[in-house]
Design a protein around this motif. Structure first.
Motif, mmCIF file in Angstrom:
data_model
loop_
_atom_site.group_PDB
_atom_site.id
_atom_site.type_symbol
_atom_site.label_atom_id
_atom_site.label_comp_id
_atom_site.label_asym_id
_atom_site.label_seq_id
_atom_site.Cartn_x
_atom_site.Cartn_y
_atom_site.Cartn_z
ATOM 1 N N SER A 104 0.858 -1.189 0.000
ATOM 2 C CA SER A 104 0.000 0.000 0.000
ATOM 3 C C SER A 104 0.889 1.232 0.000
ATOM 4 O O SER A 104 2.091 1.139 0.269
ATOM 5 N N PRO A 105 0.336 2.409 -0.324
ATOM 6 C CA PRO A 105 1.163 3.621 -0.352
ATOM 7 C C PRO A 105 1.826 3.890 0.992
ATOM 8 O O PRO A 105 1.238 3.652 2.060
ATOM 9 N N ARG A 106 3.052 4.367 0.925
ATOM 10 C CA ARG A 106 3.781 4.728 2.140
ATOM 11 C C ARG A 106 3.216 6.027 2.690
ATOM 12 O O ARG A 106 3.075 7.021 1.955
ATOM 13 N N LEU A 107 2.891 6.051 3.975
ATOM 14 C CA LEU A 107 2.302 7.225 4.603
ATOM 15 C C LEU A 107 3.146 7.653 5.800
ATOM 16 O O LEU A 107 3.642 6.811 6.556
ATOM 17 N N GLU A 108 3.280 8.951 5.967
ATOM 18 C CA GLU A 108 3.977 9.530 7.114
ATOM 19 C C GLU A 108 2.953 10.263 7.978
ATOM 20 O O GLU A 108 2.137 11.022 7.461
ATOM 21 N N ALA A 109 3.046 10.052 9.286
ATOM 22 C CA ALA A 109 2.130 10.734 10.194
ATOM 23 C C ALA A 109 2.634 12.129 10.555
ATOM 24 O O ALA A 109 1.845 13.029 10.808
ATOM 25 N N GLY A 110 3.953 12.302 10.624
ATOM 26 C CA GLY A 110 4.487 13.561 11.110
ATOM 27 C C GLY A 110 4.195 13.766 12.585
ATOM 28 O O GLY A 110 4.259 14.878 13.105
ATOM 29 N N HIS A 111 3.896 12.684 13.275
ATOM 30 C CA HIS A 111 3.483 12.766 14.676
ATOM 31 C C HIS A 111 3.653 11.384 15.292
ATOM 32 O O HIS A 111 3.793 10.380 14.580
ATOM 33 N N LEU A 112 3.626 11.328 16.615
ATOM 34 C CA LEU A 112 3.739 10.067 17.338
ATOM 35 C C LEU A 112 2.348 9.487 17.565
ATOM 36 O O LEU A 112 1.492 10.120 18.205
ATOM 37 N N LEU A 113 2.098 8.296 17.051
ATOM 38 C CA LEU A 113 0.796 7.654 17.187
ATOM 39 C C LEU A 113 0.925 6.395 18.033
ATOM 40 O O LEU A 113 1.951 5.708 18.005
ATOM 41 N N PRO A 114 -0.127 6.048 18.786
ATOM 42 C CA PRO A 114 -0.018 4.922 19.728
ATOM 43 C C PRO A 114 -0.012 3.578 19.024
ATOM 44 O O PRO A 114 -0.694 3.385 18.015
ATOM 45 N N VAL A 115 0.757 2.659 19.570
ATOM 46 C CA VAL A 115 0.711 1.275 19.095
ATOM 47 C C VAL A 115 -0.371 0.554 19.881
ATOM 48 O O VAL A 115 -0.640 0.886 21.042
ATOM 49 N N PRO A 116 -1.035 -0.425 19.289
ATOM 50 C CA PRO A 116 -2.030 -1.182 20.051
ATOM 51 C C PRO A 116 -1.342 -2.028 21.117
ATOM 52 O O PRO A 116 -0.258 -2.580 20.889
ATOM 53 N N ARG A 117 -1.935 -2.119 22.275
ATOM 54 C CA ARG A 117 -1.349 -2.927 23.352
ATOM 55 C C ARG A 117 -1.808 -4.374 23.199
ATOM 56 O O ARG A 117 -2.644 -4.884 23.945
ATOM 57 N N THR A 118 -1.251 -4.996 22.181
ATOM 58 C CA THR A 118 -1.595 -6.376 21.843
ATOM 59 C C THR A 118 -0.321 -7.198 21.807
ATOM 60 O O THR A 118 0.799 -6.673 21.791
ATOM 61 N N ARG A 119 -0.486 -8.525 21.756
ATOM 62 C CA ARG A 119 0.665 -9.422 21.684
ATOM 63 C C ARG A 119 1.449 -9.198 20.390
ATOM 64 O O ARG A 119 2.675 -9.185 20.394
ATOM 65 N N ASP A 120 0.752 -9.047 19.273
ATOM 66 C CA ASP A 120 1.448 -8.816 18.009
ATOM 67 C C ASP A 120 2.320 -7.558 18.099
ATOM 68 O O ASP A 120 3.498 -7.568 17.730
ATOM 69 N N ALA A 121 1.728 -6.466 18.567
ATOM 70 C CA ALA A 121 2.463 -5.206 18.635
ATOM 71 C C ALA A 121 3.632 -5.306 19.611
ATOM 72 O O ALA A 121 4.716 -4.765 19.359
ATOM 73 N N LEU A 122 3.431 -6.006 20.723
ATOM 74 C CA LEU A 122 4.510 -6.153 21.704
ATOM 75 C C LEU A 122 5.658 -6.967 21.125
ATOM 76 O O LEU A 122 6.836 -6.625 21.303
ATOM 77 N N ASP A 123 5.347 -8.050 20.414
ATOM 78 C CA ASP A 123 6.408 -8.866 19.810
ATOM 79 C C ASP A 123 7.224 -8.046 18.812
ATOM 80 O O ASP A 123 8.455 -8.111 18.789
ATOM 81 N N VAL A 124 6.530 -7.277 17.972
ATOM 82 C CA VAL A 124 7.220 -6.444 16.985
ATOM 83 C C VAL A 124 8.049 -5.375 17.678
ATOM 84 O O VAL A 124 9.217 -5.126 17.335
ATOM 85 N N LEU A 125 7.471 -4.714 18.678
ATOM 86 C CA LEU A 125 8.172 -3.653 19.391
ATOM 87 C C LEU A 125 9.419 -4.187 20.082
ATOM 88 O O LEU A 125 10.487 -3.554 20.036
ATOM 89 N N CYS A 126 9.311 -5.343 20.714
ATOM 90 C CA CYS A 126 10.474 -5.913 21.403
ATOM 91 C C CYS A 126 11.613 -6.181 20.418
ATOM 92 O O CYS A 126 12.779 -5.882 20.711
ATOM 93 N N GLU A 127 11.288 -6.739 19.265
ATOM 94 C CA GLU A 127 12.346 -6.990 18.285
ATOM 95 C C GLU A 127 12.936 -5.687 17.772
ATOM 96 O O GLU A 127 14.159 -5.551 17.620
#
Length: 468
Positions: A104-127
């Motif tokens: 999909s098209p690459r998008l920039e937020a220009g801002h800090l957006l929250p990550v979901p507090r889920t197992r998937d997001a935690l695994d990705v964040l830890c790596e």
């Protein structure tokens, strides 16, 4: 962890005032605004006086579904080395989405957006955090962010999410008490519960900042005085653990130096009030998400005790903080987790910056508030990185940029956004006639570079019209 003391965010607008302020033990500089080969004279003078300088990154995107960009990591490492910093900090946030991972098209937020507090997001964040830790020459600390929106179907509280992140990676935490207050107002999250669930021994330092409330939504502006509820959260935290450092953030609408000094005094008083209460006791049976251990991470606690027993080094000669050993490295995050997270983030960011439908489960009204806030921030930052544009367009700049932002998501950094805005304004015929249009055309031509960018035939034709 070394003791930092009381600090303030260094910004060019208040550089002279910061140098003259009494009782400033350290400062924090936005990493992306510092060039390693051309450090500001003010920061060099502070370093010569023994004031610690910490680079604070805002664009790495540790919470992105993609792995951290090696170039951004190298830039962050260069700044830490140039400043002789004992650590470097970033945010637990995603800042871009889309691209090859999601086709999909690459998008920039220009801002800090929250990550979901889920197992998937935690695994990705830890790596992603581990990748960053391996690339940086000094320890990394990560900051909790403020959020206007909440992800549906989250699996952990903020405290639980941060606890497991620190336990699995050994990363230090930068706790922003103003962001805890923001999430209390906007998401009905209890700051005391978050503090009770944190691994307090992993705290590197604390941020304090101001904001304002409008229509029941708290905006973490960093441009207003620190309110009493934020100081109360700081006092609560200081009653549980002595924070190694506390820093006042101010990014805009800078007051007189005396006002900043009064805010710093109030911060010191809040910390002392917490210390006077005595150390708090974390609940022995605090709520935990599935898989989150309730006992403190033993290896982190042992390191904290050992560090507390050592005398603090002076700021001028402080050695880099000791790295926490997170133990055996876990398996990398499954690519399926990255893809699921990437699709979810792309859908949310597209709704915020490209006007696509709101993903299921999100509050449409709150997403509208966030979308308008993102567009307003783009207008403000572009006005700073390209101050000629508001001068050329005058009072019509802001309305023109907001109209542009509704049609065009960011596709790069803010400097690229300024170029894209000027180009579209010229091509659309919405620029004012006469001298302003000539000046805008000259500004765009001077900065768009002598080599034409690869683009479509229609865009090339448009460029020809601009030049003539």
């Amino acid at each position: 962890m070394m003791r930092l003391g009381t600090g303030i965010g260094w910004r060019p607008e208040i550089a002279d005032a910061v140098e003259r302020m009494p009782g400033i033990d350290w400062v924090e500089a936005v990493a992306e605004n510092v060039c390693p080969g051309h450090l500001p004279d003010s920061l060099l003078r502070l370093r010569e006086r023994g004031v610690t300088v910490v680079p604070h990154g805002v664009s790495l995107g540790l919470g992105d579904a993609d792995r951290p960009d090696p170039g951004r990591l190298t830039a962050l490492a260069e700044r830490a080395e140039a400043l002789g910093s004992p650590l470097v900090t970033e945010h637990i946030a995603f800042v871009r989405a889309g691209g090859p991972l999601t086709a999909s098209p690459r998008l920039e937020a220009g801002h800090l957006l929250p990550v979901p507090r889920t197992r998937d997001a935690l695994d990705v964040l830890c790596e992603n955090v581990r990748i960053a830790q391996d690339a940086l020459p000094v320890p990394l600390a990560v900051e909790n962010i403020a959020a206007l929106v909440a992800w549906p179907d989250e699996e952990m509280t903020e405290g639980q999410f941060l606890y497991e992140l620190a336990d699995r990676t050994g990363v230090r935490l930068l706790i922003d008490v103003a962001n805890l207050h923001t999430n209390h107002v906007n998401r009905s999250e209890d700051p005391a519960r978050a503090l009770a669930e944190l691994p307090l021994e992993a705290i590197a330092y604390v941020h304090v900042a101001g904001g304002f409330e409008r229509d029941g939504v708290w905006h973490d502006s960093h441009a207003h005085p620190v309110p009493r509820p934020v100081l109360d959260i700081l006092t609560d935290l200081a009653s549980r653990v002595r924070p190694p450092g506390v820093l006042l953030e101010r990014d805009d609408n800078f007051p007189e130096p005396a006002d900043l000094e009064r805010e710093l005094a109030a911060i010191r008083e809040a910390v002392e009030a917490g210390a006077a209460r005595g150390p708090g006791t974390r609940a022995a049976s605090r709520p935990a998400a599935h898989g989150v251990r309730r006992e403190p991470p033993a290896r982190t606690a042992v390191l904290a005790i050992a560090a507390a027993a050592r005398p603090a080094a002076p700021a001028a000669t402080a050695a880099p903080a000791e790295r926490v050993d997170p133990g055996p490295e876990p398996a990398p995050a499954a690519e399926g987790a990255r893809l699921r997270l990437g699709l979810a983030q792309a859908a949310l960011l597209s709704a915020l910056v490209a006007g696509t439908p709101v993903p299921e489960g999100f509050d449409r009204v709150r997403l509208g508030v966030q979308a308008r806030a993102l567009a307003a921030k783009r207008a403000d930052v572009v006005a700073k990185v390209a101050p000629e544009l508001p001068l050329i367009l005058g009072s019509g700049y802001r309305a023109a940029f907001l109209a542009y932002a509704q049609r065009r998501p960011m596709r790069g950094g803010y400097r690229q956004d300024a170029l894209d805005f000027a180009e579209e304004t010229l091509l659309s015929g919405r620029s004012p006639l006469g001298r302003p249009r000539r000046e805008l055309r000259r500004w765009w031509l001077d900065r768009s570079g002598p080599a034409p960018r690869r683009t479509s035939r229609l865009r090339r034709a448009g460029r020809t019209l601009i030049r003539h």
